[in-house]
Write a protein that holds these residues in place. Structure first.
Motif, mmCIF file in Angstrom:
data_model
loop_
_atom_site.group_PDB
_atom_site.id
_atom_site.type_symbol
_atom_site.label_atom_id
_atom_site.label_comp_id
_atom_site.label_asym_id
_atom_site.label_seq_id
_atom_site.Cartn_x
_atom_site.Cartn_y
_atom_site.Cartn_z
ATOM 1 N N ARG A 191 -9.844 -8.064 -9.422
ATOM 2 C CA ARG A 191 -10.483 -8.321 -8.148
ATOM 3 C C ARG A 191 -9.663 -9.074 -7.307
ATOM 4 N NH1 ARG A 191 -15.950 -8.293 -8.921
ATOM 5 N NH2 ARG A 191 -16.296 -10.219 -7.543
ATOM 6 N N TYR A 192 -9.956 -8.574 -6.051
ATOM 7 C CA TYR A 192 -9.374 -9.720 -4.808
ATOM 8 C C TYR A 192 -10.366 -9.820 -3.917
ATOM 9 C CZ TYR A 192 -5.764 -6.097 -6.732
ATOM 10 O OH TYR A 192 -5.003 -5.402 -7.440
ATOM 11 N N SER A 193 -10.267 -11.067 -3.227
ATOM 12 C CA SER A 193 -11.087 -11.367 -1.983
ATOM 13 C C SER A 193 -10.226 -11.103 -0.727
ATOM 14 C CB SER A 193 -11.266 -12.860 -2.321
ATOM 15 O OG SER A 193 -12.265 -13.343 -1.322
ATOM 16 N N VAL A 194 -10.940 -10.460 0.015
ATOM 17 C CA VAL A 194 -10.384 -10.056 1.401
ATOM 18 C C VAL A 194 -10.107 -11.339 2.251
ATOM 19 C CG1 VAL A 194 -10.412 -8.711 3.498
ATOM 20 C CG2 VAL A 194 -10.916 -7.632 1.216
ATOM 21 N N SER A 195 -8.901 -11.550 2.654
ATOM 22 C CA SER A 195 -8.631 -12.619 3.697
ATOM 23 C C SER A 195 -8.627 -12.238 5.109
ATOM 24 C CB SER A 195 -7.421 -13.484 3.390
ATOM 25 O OG SER A 195 -7.128 -14.450 4.214
ATOM 26 N N SER A 196 -8.276 -11.025 5.225
ATOM 27 C CA SER A 196 -8.101 -10.525 6.544
ATOM 28 C C SER A 196 -7.991 -9.073 6.587
ATOM 29 C CB SER A 196 -7.088 -11.149 7.468
ATOM 30 O OG SER A 196 -5.819 -10.446 6.985
ATOM 31 N N ALA A 197 -8.588 -8.378 7.404
ATOM 32 C CA ALA A 197 -8.669 -6.911 7.411
ATOM 33 C C ALA A 197 -8.763 -6.371 8.785
ATOM 34 C CB ALA A 197 -9.952 -6.359 6.883
ATOM 35 N N ALA A 199 -7.911 -3.224 11.557
ATOM 36 C CA ALA A 199 -8.359 -1.713 11.592
ATOM 37 C C ALA A 199 -7.316 -1.489 12.782
ATOM 38 C CB ALA A 199 -9.645 -1.650 12.216
ATOM 39 N N THR A 200 -6.475 -0.456 12.158
ATOM 40 C CA THR A 200 -5.307 0.161 13.097
ATOM 41 C C THR A 200 -5.421 1.474 13.250
ATOM 42 O OG1 THR A 200 -3.719 0.694 11.367
ATOM 43 C CG2 THR A 200 -3.893 -1.746 11.912
ATOM 44 N N ASP A 201 -4.684 2.329 14.085
ATOM 45 C CA ASP A 201 -4.768 3.722 14.169
ATOM 46 C C ASP A 201 -4.308 4.386 12.823
ATOM 47 O OD1 ASP A 201 -2.283 3.022 14.785
ATOM 48 O OD2 ASP A 201 -2.043 4.008 16.397
ATOM 49 N N LEU A 202 -3.578 3.720 11.935
ATOM 50 C CA LEU A 202 -2.772 4.034 10.717
ATOM 51 C C LEU A 202 -4.042 4.002 9.692
ATOM 52 C CD1 LEU A 202 0.709 2.705 11.139
ATOM 53 C CD2 LEU A 202 -0.214 4.706 12.002
ATOM 54 N N GLY A 203 -5.093 3.341 9.741
ATOM 55 C CA GLY A 203 -6.011 2.861 8.682
ATOM 56 C C GLY A 203 -6.125 1.395 8.463
ATOM 57 N N TRP A 204 -6.722 1.024 7.313
ATOM 58 C CA TRP A 204 -6.959 -0.323 7.255
ATOM 59 C C TRP A 204 -5.603 -0.968 6.725
ATOM 60 C CZ3 TRP A 204 -10.712 -3.090 8.990
ATOM 61 C CH2 TRP A 204 -11.871 -2.362 9.332
ATOM 62 N N ARG A 205 -5.238 -2.553 7.257
ATOM 63 C CA ARG A 205 -4.372 -3.082 6.625
ATOM 64 C C ARG A 205 -4.844 -4.463 6.231
ATOM 65 N NH1 ARG A 205 1.167 -5.217 9.790
ATOM 66 N NH2 ARG A 205 -0.190 -6.237 11.301
ATOM 67 N N ILE A 206 -4.943 -4.750 4.896
ATOM 68 C CA ILE A 206 -5.683 -5.657 4.248
ATOM 69 C C ILE A 206 -4.805 -6.697 3.644
ATOM 70 C CG2 ILE A 206 -7.297 -6.363 2.587
ATOM 71 C CD1 ILE A 206 -8.339 -3.418 3.284
ATOM 72 N N THR A 207 -5.050 -8.155 3.794
ATOM 73 C CA THR A 207 -4.554 -9.147 3.097
ATOM 74 C C THR A 207 -5.541 -9.669 2.308
ATOM 75 O OG1 THR A 207 -2.841 -9.747 4.857
ATOM 76 C CG2 THR A 207 -3.126 -11.484 3.085
ATOM 77 N N ALA A 208 -5.255 -9.732 0.980
ATOM 78 C CA ALA A 208 -6.390 -10.210 -0.143
ATOM 79 C C ALA A 208 -5.785 -11.053 -1.227
ATOM 80 C CB ALA A 208 -6.828 -9.037 -0.712
ATOM 81 N N MET A 209 -6.396 -12.120 -1.673
ATOM 82 C CA MET A 209 -5.930 -13.084 -2.770
ATOM 83 C C MET A 209 -6.472 -12.585 -4.210
ATOM 84 S SD MET A 209 -6.149 -17.141 -3.052
ATOM 85 C CE MET A 209 -8.020 -17.198 -3.316
ATOM 86 N N GLN A 210 -5.859 -12.576 -5.126
ATOM 87 C CA GLN A 210 -6.116 -11.986 -6.279
ATOM 88 C C GLN A 210 -7.377 -13.123 -6.850
ATOM 89 O OE1 GLN A 210 -3.549 -10.288 -9.143
ATOM 90 N NE2 GLN A 210 -4.646 -10.542 -10.696
ATOM 91 N N ALA A 211 -8.429 -12.712 -7.212
ATOM 92 C CA ALA A 211 -9.390 -13.520 -7.726
ATOM 93 C C ALA A 211 -9.045 -13.756 -9.263
ATOM 94 C CB ALA A 211 -10.968 -13.168 -7.752
ATOM 95 N N GLN A 212 -9.478 -15.116 -9.719
ATOM 96 C CA GLN A 212 -9.293 -15.374 -11.164
ATOM 97 C C GLN A 212 -10.618 -14.950 -11.898
ATOM 98 O OE1 GLN A 212 -6.561 -16.708 -12.668
ATOM 99 N NE2 GLN A 212 -5.490 -16.693 -10.719
ATOM 100 N N THR A 213 -10.402 -14.647 -12.966
ATOM 101 C CA THR A 213 -11.556 -13.949 -13.575
ATOM 102 C C THR A 213 -11.632 -14.802 -15.126
ATOM 103 O OG1 THR A 213 -10.201 -12.416 -15.049
ATOM 104 C CG2 THR A 213 -11.294 -11.555 -13.086
#
Length: 213
Positions: A191-197, A199-213
């Protein structure tokens, strides 16, 4: 020669080269955000991918998901997927005259929108629960590669490790906007929590932190 004729010649050249050196790939075109490939493949095309080097003079390197694609561009669109038993790529860009840019997909992800649940008692608590998450996109191949070295755990006990960060690339789909705090899950049950997303002309570029389970 006008631009359209020149582009057609480029696509034809790519097609002829791919037939000589590239294996067959199934071409998929997403039709929905949920279960995007329920219509199955729309064509089979020969394709060859190189490490952004049309001379095929160097291999790809760690942490580099982008490739140039030799494939018949008259049959593909941005956001299409090319997949066989070994690899899956999505088409990120088809800019005039320039090489077709593709992204190597190593994971399949879902995008979920959390719903804050209200608590009860003297000190109410609201938090995300799996039952309250709404699926925005499911079953999308994407590039999920390590980002920075990680973030310290909030508890920060002596034996705790850093929560890893990830860089995620995936196509956009009309009507779906990925936002901060959205949840991603993958085929490895991470699982990942999105920090920033972005929207570019190439698609989505996302930075996410892995969530602890």
């Amino acid at each position: 020669m006008d631009a359209a004729k020149l582009q057609a010649k480029v696509w034809k050249g790519y097609s002829l080269a791919a037939k000589r050196i590239g294996p067959a790939y199934n071409l998929f075109r997403p039709i929905a955000a949920i279960n995007p490939f329920s219509n199955g493949p729309i064509a089979t095309l020969n394709a060859s991918f190189n490490a952004e080097d049309m001379t095929y003079g160097r291999p790809n390197k760690y942490g580099k998901p982008t490739w140039f694609a030799l494939v018949d561009g008259s049959q593909t669109q941005v956001g299409d997927y090319l997949s066989n038993n070994d690899q899956t790529f999505f088409i990120a860009a088809m800019q005039p005259i320039l090489p077709i840019l593709a992204v190597d997909c190593n994971r399949t992800i879902n995008v979920l929108r959390p719903q804050q649940q209200s608590g009860f008692g003297a000190q109410p608590y609201g938090g995300d629960t799996a039952a309250g998450e709404t699926a925005l996109m499911t079953g999308w191949p994407a590039s999920v590669l390590q980002g920075t070295k990680g973030e310290k755990n909030e508890v920060n006990l002596p034996g705790d490790v850093r929560n890893p960060w990830w860089q995620i690339l995936m196509p956009a789909f009309p009507g779906v906007v990925i936002g901060t705090a959205d949840i991603l899950t993958d085929d490895l049950q991470r699982r990942y929590s999105v920090s920033s997303a972005e929207a570019t002309d190439l698609g989505w570029r996302i930075t996410a932190m892995q969530a602890q389970t």
